[in-house]
Write a protein that holds these residues in place. Structure first.
Motif, PDB file in Angstrom:
ATOM      1  N   ILE A   9       5.475   1.916  -1.315  1.00 24.36           N
ATOM      2  CA  ILE A   9       4.082   2.154  -1.718  1.00 24.36           C
ATOM      3  C   ILE A   9       4.040   2.959  -3.025  1.00 24.36           C
ATOM      4  CG2 ILE A   9       3.562   4.289  -0.416  1.00 24.36           C
ATOM      5  CD1 ILE A   9       1.253   1.277  -0.634  1.00 24.36           C
ATOM      6  N   LEU A  43       4.490   0.492  -5.736  1.00 24.45           N
ATOM      7  CA  LEU A  43       3.224  -0.223  -5.973  1.00 24.45           C
ATOM      8  C   LEU A  43       2.245   0.640  -6.751  1.00 24.45           C
ATOM      9  CD1 LEU A  43       2.658  -1.912  -2.481  1.00 24.45           C
ATOM     10  CD2 LEU A  43       3.274  -3.041  -4.603  1.00 24.45           C
ATOM     11  N   MET A  44       2.157   1.927  -6.372  1.00 21.87           N
ATOM     12  CA  MET A  44       1.180   2.810  -7.022  1.00 21.87           C
ATOM     13  C   MET A  44       1.532   3.053  -8.500  1.00 21.87           C
ATOM     14  SD  MET A  44      -1.253   3.327  -5.076  1.00 21.87           S
ATOM     15  CE  MET A  44      -1.467   2.626  -3.454  1.00 21.87           C
ATOM     16  N   LEU A  86       8.508  -4.912  -0.050  1.00 25.05           N
ATOM     17  CA  LEU A  86       8.466  -5.873   1.065  1.00 25.05           C
ATOM     18  C   LEU A  86       8.491  -5.158   2.410  1.00 25.05           C
ATOM     19  CD1 LEU A  86      10.746  -8.829  -0.088  1.00 25.05           C
ATOM     20  CD2 LEU A  86       8.374  -8.994   0.626  1.00 25.05           C
ATOM     21  N   VAL A  87       9.260  -4.074   2.485  1.00 20.52           N
ATOM     22  CA  VAL A  87       9.313  -3.303   3.742  1.00 20.52           C
ATOM     23  C   VAL A  87       7.925  -2.750   4.080  1.00 20.52           C
ATOM     24  CG1 VAL A  87      10.218  -1.169   4.776  1.00 20.52           C
ATOM     25  CG2 VAL A  87      11.762  -2.733   3.598  1.00 20.52           C
ATOM     26  N   TYR A  88       7.180  -2.327   3.053  1.00 22.05           N
ATOM     27  CA  TYR A  88       5.827  -1.811   3.300  1.00 22.05           C
ATOM     28  C   TYR A  88       4.950  -2.876   3.944  1.00 22.05           C
ATOM     29  CZ  TYR A  88       1.073  -0.271   2.546  1.00 22.05           C
ATOM     30  OH  TYR A  88      -0.247   0.056   2.754  1.00 22.05           O
ATOM     31  N   PHE A  89       5.178  -4.142   3.577  1.00 18.41           N
ATOM     32  CA  PHE A  89       4.320  -5.210   4.097  1.00 18.41           C
ATOM     33  C   PHE A  89       4.824  -5.786   5.423  1.00 18.41           C
ATOM     34  CE2 PHE A  89       3.053  -5.233  -0.404  1.00 18.41           C
ATOM     35  CZ  PHE A  89       1.698  -5.058  -0.215  1.00 18.41           C
ATOM     36  N   ARG A 128       1.643  -3.060  13.624  1.00 18.32           N
ATOM     37  CA  ARG A 128       1.421  -1.665  13.236  1.00 18.32           C
ATOM     38  C   ARG A 128      -0.036  -1.451  12.814  1.00 18.32           C
ATOM     39  NH1 ARG A 128       0.736  -0.890   7.776  1.00 18.32           N
ATOM     40  NH2 ARG A 128       1.835  -2.309   6.363  1.00 18.32           N
ATOM     41  N   ALA A 180      -1.088  -0.629 -14.707  1.00 17.46           N
ATOM     42  CA  ALA A 180      -2.089  -1.691 -14.907  1.00 17.46           C
ATOM     43  C   ALA A 180      -3.466  -1.080 -15.160  1.00 17.46           C
ATOM     44  CB  ALA A 180      -2.141  -2.595 -13.675  1.00 17.46           C
ATOM     45  N   PHE A 181      -3.765   0.024 -14.477  1.00 13.37           N
ATOM     46  CA  PHE A 181      -5.064   0.694 -14.639  1.00 13.37           C
ATOM     47  C   PHE A 181      -5.230   1.161 -16.089  1.00 13.37           C
ATOM     48  CE2 PHE A 181      -8.118   4.111 -14.422  1.00 13.37           C
ATOM     49  CZ  PHE A 181      -9.035   3.688 -13.480  1.00 13.37           C
ATOM     50  N   THR A 198      -5.681  -1.723 -18.520  1.00 15.67           N
ATOM     51  CA  THR A 198      -6.993  -2.373 -18.471  1.00 15.67           C
ATOM     52  C   THR A 198      -8.087  -1.466 -19.018  1.00 15.67           C
ATOM     53  OG1 THR A 198      -6.185  -3.449 -16.485  1.00 15.67           O
ATOM     54  CG2 THR A 198      -8.508  -3.747 -16.978  1.00 15.67           C
ATOM     55  N   PRO A 249      -5.676  -1.749  -8.738  1.00 19.59           N
ATOM     56  CA  PRO A 249      -5.778  -0.352  -9.184  1.00 19.59           C
ATOM     57  C   PRO A 249      -7.214   0.174  -9.168  1.00 19.59           C
ATOM     58  CG  PRO A 249      -4.414  -1.611 -10.687  1.00 19.59           C
ATOM     59  CD  PRO A 249      -4.988  -2.586  -9.727  1.00 19.59           C
ATOM     60  N   MET A 306      14.332 -11.143   2.363  1.00 21.65           N
ATOM     61  CA  MET A 306      15.038  -9.932   1.937  1.00 21.65           C
ATOM     62  C   MET A 306      16.547 -10.137   2.012  1.00 21.65           C
ATOM     63  SD  MET A 306      12.584  -7.103   3.656  1.00 21.65           S
ATOM     64  CE  MET A 306      13.511  -5.679   3.154  1.00 21.65           C
ATOM     65  N   LEU A 348      12.438  -4.972  -2.737  1.00 23.39           N
ATOM     66  CA  LEU A 348      12.852  -4.819  -1.327  1.00 23.39           C
ATOM     67  C   LEU A 348      12.028  -3.739  -0.618  1.00 23.39           C
ATOM     68  CD1 LEU A 348      16.737  -5.160  -1.644  1.00 23.39           C
ATOM     69  CD2 LEU A 348      15.154  -6.800  -0.646  1.00 23.39           C
ATOM     70  N   PHE A 373       0.399   0.029 -10.216  1.00 23.30           N
ATOM     71  CA  PHE A 373      -1.069   0.024 -10.317  1.00 23.30           C
ATOM     72  C   PHE A 373      -1.536   0.984 -11.412  1.00 23.30           C
ATOM     73  CE2 PHE A 373      -1.569  -1.174  -5.559  1.00 23.30           C
ATOM     74  CZ  PHE A 373      -1.191  -2.459  -5.859  1.00 23.30           C
ATOM     75  N   LYS A 414       9.722 -12.960   5.822  1.00 23.69           N
ATOM     76  CA  LYS A 414      10.000 -11.892   4.852  1.00 23.69           C
ATOM     77  C   LYS A 414      11.387 -11.289   5.075  1.00 23.69           C
ATOM     78  CE  LYS A 414       5.806 -10.293   5.412  1.00 23.69           C
ATOM     79  NZ  LYS A 414       4.736  -9.343   5.687  1.00 23.69           N
TER      80      LYS A 414
END
Lengths: 296, 235
Positions: free
Chosen positions: B198, B201-202, B177-180, A75, B208-209, B212, A228, A271, B174, B205, A267
């Protein structure tokens, strides 16, 4: 006592402490009274063996498939598609490209991955006749970066594009390196910044300065705590495994693409294990959990 | 007197570095070059005294330790211990010495190809040794931490909070992992799941932002305290 004696004494104390630690380790290895237990196979680590076998098996399978001519779909990864755009912008502006492979030494897997990507980026910059500046934090990376850039220039058919002076060791001190990089950004005004590797607290500083100079910035790291900052200050960020996939994606080398496919298959199995394991744990069956807990 | 000099040098260098917030200027350039130069030299000296001498020279020629000693009796103990080692423990240090000398062939254009061998050795060694280490710490440990019951029923009965926590952990892992996944286009249900990944993840992040940034603010406060002490010492 003379002042020089004090210095010599202090220096020796530190030196002796280092040697004593080394000797203690060596003596422990030689003089320990423990009975050795020599086994070729540690059953506690069977989980690691299983993962290694699945991963390498699938990688080898897909590599064989690519050699047979099978097409492997990958992709689109936006951050990597933008590499050409960034280098093109630097070409139009007549400005260099900046590439930082992180601040860790070659024993870090991210640095090794970054050096592979550097070869491909150098090939592109050599094609467009744009200089690539590589500031380095570790002295051992100098010959590696030189070889990577040289290789990229050779692949582009432009060995004359290699400029040794652009591979620059600045300092092993984290923030001295950061200060040096911000200086380069301000004075040489690179128009494309690549931050690909293991970064730490300097990530926000360099990406903010790069943003202020108006460069297109592409970052990638597997250091979760720094992502981040890159997401906030860079145009594109390669998150974790996207960064490791970059070398295969950019080079389109069929064998490297095989490793990506192999990783994807691993992966998928992972899963499946997670879903099955969670349901089994719900039912009070923790055998799978114990299998993965062994040896940890 | 020494503290006053330290305060003045530290205070002036801090102002020079902060002047970068306005724009690049000669004061910032001075502080930057001083920092880079001093630190590069410092690390070279550290590497010499903590790696080269104790890990190589001391093993190959133990009496050399006497050269650096203010107290000969102290050095004698170390020298005797070094002599007591097995021969291979001492002379095995010749291997890294040879690899290091091979690296120096880069300075000779016609022999520079020799330096690729130690580089290949170190990269191969790093990749090989890191493989199982990363698998254990990043992969196996992650699987272990995610194999948790989706519905938590403890001694006190059903726990809604723990159940929601576990569902978020398993669902978050899960979908991330699909995003990757690189083998399939992010379209349809697969794309929707990746989009949830995603977002997970955001959100992580963002947390964490903020965490920090708080730590960085405390660093700034520490520096401001230092500047305050400097100004106090002036008046």
């Amino acid at each position: 006592m003379k002042a020089s004696d004090t210095v010599k004494g202090g220096g020796l104390a530190i030196l002796l402490s280092f040697i004593d630690v080394g000797l203690a380790v060596a003596q422990e290895a030689v003089g320990s009274s423990a009975t050795p237990d020599t086994r070729l196979f540690n059953p506690q680590r069977a989980n690691t063996l299983m993962v290694v076998a699945i991963f390498f098996g699938s990688v080898l399978f897909f590599m064989r498939e690519t050699r047979r001519g099978r097409y492997l779909f990958i992709r689109r990864i936006a951050g990597l598609e933008a590499a050409d755009e960034a280098i093109g912008r630097a070409t139009e502006m007549g400005r260099p490209v900046l590439y930082i492979p992180g601040i860790m030494d070659v024993d870090n897997i991210q640095t090794i991955a970054s050096m592979v990507i550097l070869t491909d980026i150098s090939k592109r910059t050599a094609t467009f006749d744009v200089p690539v500046i590589v500031p380095l934090n570790q002295p051992f990376l100098v010959p590696l970066a030189e070889e990577s850039v040289k290789e990229g220039c050779l692949r582009a058919g432009r060995p004359d594009a290699f400029i040794r002076d652009n591979i620059r060791y600045l300092s092993s001190e984290q923030f001295a390196f950061t200060a040096g990089v911000t200086g380069i950004m301000n004075r040489e005004k690179p128009m494309a910044n690549f931050f690909l590797g293991a970064f730490f607290a300097e990530s926000l500083i360099i990406s903010e300065v790069g943003f202020a100079t108006g460069a297109i910035q592409i970052a990638g790291t597997a250091n979760v705590h720094q992502l981040p900052f890159f997401v906030a200050a860079c145009d594109y960020t390669l998150i974790g495994e996207e960064f490791f996939a970059a070398s295969a994606y950019l080079s389109k080398d069929p064998q490297l693409l095989g490793t990506l496919k192999g990783a994807d298959l691993t992966k998928a199995l992972l899963m499946a294990i997670l879903v099955i394991g969670s349901f089994l744990a719900w039912a009070g069956l923790n055998g799978l959990g114990r299998f993965f807990a062994a040896g940890g | 007197m020494a503290e006053t000099i330290t305060l003045w040098v530290g205070g002036l260098l801090t102002l020079m570095i902060f002047s970068f917030l306005y724009k690049d200027n000669p004061y910032y350039k001075f502080a930057e070059h001083l920092f880079v130069g001093v630190s590069a030299a410092y690390w070279m000296v550290v590497a010499f005294w903590t790696t080269f001498i104790p890990n190589l020279i001391a093993y190959l020629y133990p009496p050399s330790m006497g050269w650096f000693a203010a107290n000969p009796n102290e050095a004698k103990v170390v020298i005797d211990n070094l002599h007591a080692l097995e021969w291979w423990q001492r002379w095995g240090r010749l291997v890294p010495l040879i690899l290091g000398l091979m690296m120096l062939t880069r300075l000779l254009p016609r022999a520079s190809w020799i330096s690729r061998w130690p580089m290949a050795f170190i990269i191969g060694f790093s990749a090989g040794t890191n493989l199982t280490r990363y698998l254990q710490s990043d992969f196996i440990a992650q699987i272990r931490a995610t194999l948790i019951p989706l519905v938590v029923v403890g001694a006190d009965g059903f726990s809604l909070g723990a159940t929601i926590t576990n569902l978020v952990i398993v669902g978050g892992v899960l979908t991330a992992l699909v995003y990757f996944f690189f083998s399939k286009e992010h379209k349809g249900w697969f794309g929707g799941t990746a989009r949830v990944g995603i977002w997970v993840l955001m959100v992580a992040f963002g947390a964490a932002f903020g965490y920090t940034v708080m730590a960085r603010i405390s660093l700034l406060i520490g520096r401001m305290n230092f500047m305050g002490r400097w100004i106090e010492s002036v008046f």
